[in-house]
Design a protein around this motif. Sequence first.
Motif, PDB file in Angstrom:
ATOM      1  N   LEU A  17       2.698 -18.178 103.549  1.00 46.22           N
ATOM      2  CA  LEU A  17       4.082 -18.202 103.068  1.00 46.22           C
ATOM      3  C   LEU A  17       4.659 -19.618 103.141  1.00 46.22           C
ATOM      4  O   LEU A  17       5.329 -20.071 102.197  1.00 46.22           O
ATOM      5  CB  LEU A  17       4.944 -17.243 103.888  1.00 46.22           C
ATOM      6  CG  LEU A  17       4.712 -15.748 103.642  1.00 46.22           C
ATOM      7  CD1 LEU A  17       5.544 -14.921 104.613  1.00 46.22           C
ATOM      8  CD2 LEU A  17       5.062 -15.380 102.200  1.00 46.22           C
ATOM      9  N   PHE A  18       4.391 -20.322 104.234  1.00 42.37           N
ATOM     10  CA  PHE A  18       4.840 -21.708 104.336  1.00 42.37           C
ATOM     11  C   PHE A  18       4.234 -22.558 103.224  1.00 42.37           C
ATOM     12  O   PHE A  18       4.906 -23.400 102.628  1.00 42.37           O
ATOM     13  CB  PHE A  18       4.465 -22.291 105.697  1.00 42.37           C
ATOM     14  CG  PHE A  18       5.275 -21.777 106.856  1.00 42.37           C
ATOM     15  CD1 PHE A  18       6.548 -21.271 106.657  1.00 42.37           C
ATOM     16  CD2 PHE A  18       4.762 -21.804 108.144  1.00 42.37           C
ATOM     17  CE1 PHE A  18       7.304 -20.790 107.727  1.00 42.37           C
ATOM     18  CE2 PHE A  18       5.508 -21.332 109.217  1.00 42.37           C
ATOM     19  CZ  PHE A  18       6.776 -20.825 109.012  1.00 42.37           C
ATOM     20  N   LEU A  21       5.751 -27.496 104.265  1.00 47.93           N
ATOM     21  CA  LEU A  21       4.547 -28.041 104.899  1.00 47.93           C
ATOM     22  C   LEU A  21       4.804 -28.501 106.326  1.00 47.93           C
ATOM     23  O   LEU A  21       3.864 -28.535 107.136  1.00 47.93           O
ATOM     24  CB  LEU A  21       4.017 -29.200 104.052  1.00 47.93           C
ATOM     25  CG  LEU A  21       3.690 -28.856 102.589  1.00 47.93           C
ATOM     26  CD1 LEU A  21       3.085 -30.059 101.877  1.00 47.93           C
ATOM     27  CD2 LEU A  21       2.735 -27.659 102.512  1.00 47.93           C
ATOM     28  N   GLU A  22       6.039 -28.854 106.661  1.00 49.29           N
ATOM     29  CA  GLU A  22       6.329 -29.329 108.016  1.00 49.29           C
ATOM     30  C   GLU A  22       6.120 -28.233 109.059  1.00 49.29           C
ATOM     31  O   GLU A  22       5.777 -28.510 110.215  1.00 49.29           O
ATOM     32  CB  GLU A  22       7.757 -29.871 108.105  1.00 49.29           C
ATOM     33  CG  GLU A  22       8.876 -28.859 107.908  1.00 49.29           C
ATOM     34  CD  GLU A  22       9.210 -28.565 106.451  1.00 49.29           C
ATOM     35  OE1 GLU A  22      10.260 -27.937 106.207  1.00 49.29           O
ATOM     36  OE2 GLU A  22       8.421 -28.976 105.571  1.00 49.29           O
ATOM     37  N   TYR A  23       6.282 -26.956 108.662  1.00 53.72           N
ATOM     38  CA  TYR A  23       6.095 -25.853 109.602  1.00 53.72           C
ATOM     39  C   TYR A  23       4.612 -25.516 109.806  1.00 53.72           C
ATOM     40  O   TYR A  23       4.259 -24.840 110.769  1.00 53.72           O
ATOM     41  CB  TYR A  23       6.830 -24.602 109.107  1.00 53.72           C
ATOM     42  CG  TYR A  23       8.324 -24.776 109.046  1.00 53.72           C
ATOM     43  CD1 TYR A  23       9.054 -25.145 110.181  1.00 53.72           C
ATOM     44  CD2 TYR A  23       9.018 -24.586 107.862  1.00 53.72           C
ATOM     45  CE1 TYR A  23      10.427 -25.320 110.132  1.00 53.72           C
ATOM     46  CE2 TYR A  23      10.398 -24.749 107.796  1.00 53.72           C
ATOM     47  CZ  TYR A  23      11.087 -25.120 108.937  1.00 53.72           C
ATOM     48  OH  TYR A  23      12.461 -25.294 108.883  1.00 53.72           O
ATOM     49  N   ARG A  24       3.768 -25.999 108.901  1.00 53.52           N
ATOM     50  CA  ARG A  24       2.338 -25.690 108.998  1.00 53.52           C
ATOM     51  C   ARG A  24       1.669 -26.425 110.163  1.00 53.52           C
ATOM     52  O   ARG A  24       0.563 -26.061 110.563  1.00 53.52           O
ATOM     53  CB  ARG A  24       1.624 -26.029 107.687  1.00 53.52           C
ATOM     54  CG  ARG A  24       2.125 -25.235 106.497  1.00 53.52           C
ATOM     55  CD  ARG A  24       1.184 -25.366 105.312  1.00 53.52           C
ATOM     56  NE  ARG A  24      -0.087 -24.708 105.586  1.00 53.52           N
ATOM     57  CZ  ARG A  24      -1.260 -25.167 105.184  1.00 53.52           C
ATOM     58  NH1 ARG A  24      -1.338 -26.331 104.545  1.00 53.52           N
ATOM     59  NH2 ARG A  24      -2.364 -24.511 105.444  1.00 53.52           N
ATOM     60  N   TYR A  25       2.334 -27.444 110.695  1.00 55.61           N
ATOM     61  CA  TYR A  25       1.810 -28.103 111.891  1.00 55.61           C
ATOM     62  C   TYR A  25       1.770 -27.136 113.075  1.00 55.61           C
ATOM     63  O   TYR A  25       1.018 -27.344 114.030  1.00 55.61           O
ATOM     64  CB  TYR A  25       2.663 -29.321 112.244  1.00 55.61           C
ATOM     65  CG  TYR A  25       2.558 -30.448 111.253  1.00 55.61           C
ATOM     66  CD1 TYR A  25       1.431 -31.270 111.221  1.00 55.61           C
ATOM     67  CD2 TYR A  25       3.569 -30.692 110.329  1.00 55.61           C
ATOM     68  CE1 TYR A  25       1.326 -32.305 110.294  1.00 55.61           C
ATOM     69  CE2 TYR A  25       3.472 -31.727 109.401  1.00 55.61           C
ATOM     70  CZ  TYR A  25       2.347 -32.526 109.397  1.00 55.61           C
ATOM     71  OH  TYR A  25       2.243 -33.549 108.485  1.00 55.61           O
ATOM     72  N   TYR A  26       2.564 -26.068 112.995  1.00 57.58           N
ATOM     73  CA  TYR A  26       2.606 -25.066 114.059  1.00 57.58           C
ATOM     74  C   TYR A  26       1.767 -23.835 113.707  1.00 57.58           C
ATOM     75  O   TYR A  26       1.105 -23.270 114.578  1.00 57.58           O
ATOM     76  CB  TYR A  26       4.052 -24.640 114.327  1.00 57.58           C
ATOM     77  CG  TYR A  26       4.963 -25.801 114.652  1.00 57.58           C
ATOM     78  CD1 TYR A  26       4.979 -26.381 115.919  1.00 57.58           C
ATOM     79  CD2 TYR A  26       5.798 -26.342 113.668  1.00 57.58           C
ATOM     80  CE1 TYR A  26       5.808 -27.455 116.210  1.00 57.58           C
ATOM     81  CE2 TYR A  26       6.634 -27.415 113.949  1.00 57.58           C
ATOM     82  CZ  TYR A  26       6.629 -27.973 115.224  1.00 57.58           C
ATOM     83  OH  TYR A  26       7.440 -29.044 115.504  1.00 57.58           O
TER      84      TYR A  26
END
Length: 234
Positions: free
Chosen positions: A21-22, A28-33
Amino acid sequence: MKKRNLLWLYLFLFVSIIDILFTANGQLEYRYYSKPLIILSLWAYFIASSVAIKGTTLRKAVSAALICSWAGDVLLLFPNLFLYGLGAFLLAHLCYIFAFKIAQKNPFAIGQVNFIRLFFYNLPIYIIAAFVYFLIQPGLGNMKWPVIIYLIVIVMMATVARERFGNTNAISFWQVFIGGLFFVVSDGILAINKFFEPFPESGVLVMGTYILAQLLIVRGIMAHGQEYKVATKK
């Protein structure tokens, strides 16, 4: 299946969906988590569910493949570390090749090999790899040889998965083989998007096929696990 094992599986599926979903929404900044948690939760599920092959070389090989895959996932979050991510996944595929080889009956038995028949069995995989390389070759630049080496190894991974036919139970074979094919498709889409022509749906397609690939491979190895444990006791 124990509830604790299912919890790890549910966590894997949850973080996988969140990461997709990200990706789809361009967050993309949330995909680091989210992205690093995908393989970590799958590895935890595998460890919790593979007690039958605890201490075996097979379990260690699959664990190594998942750890290398996790490292590759993290490294690929940073575009300037693409080559290192490629190297991590290269190691993951080598570990999977070894795991697929020993996850079958009489893995090191020497017998007569019909190379012509073997070539035609593997021909569809060769055609897919050749087609992807034909598309991306003009845009590779100084990445040409790393990509060629990686392409050879992932083709080997898929063909070794196919060669397990008749040497393990049907569930284990098909899950591992289809998982291997999904891995080839995922990496092919990634390569086309990076070196040939970017397209907006690539991120979702890459992660969707990659997640299915890893899950199917792990489930397939687990399906073979009990037979492997019995064989090692003989």
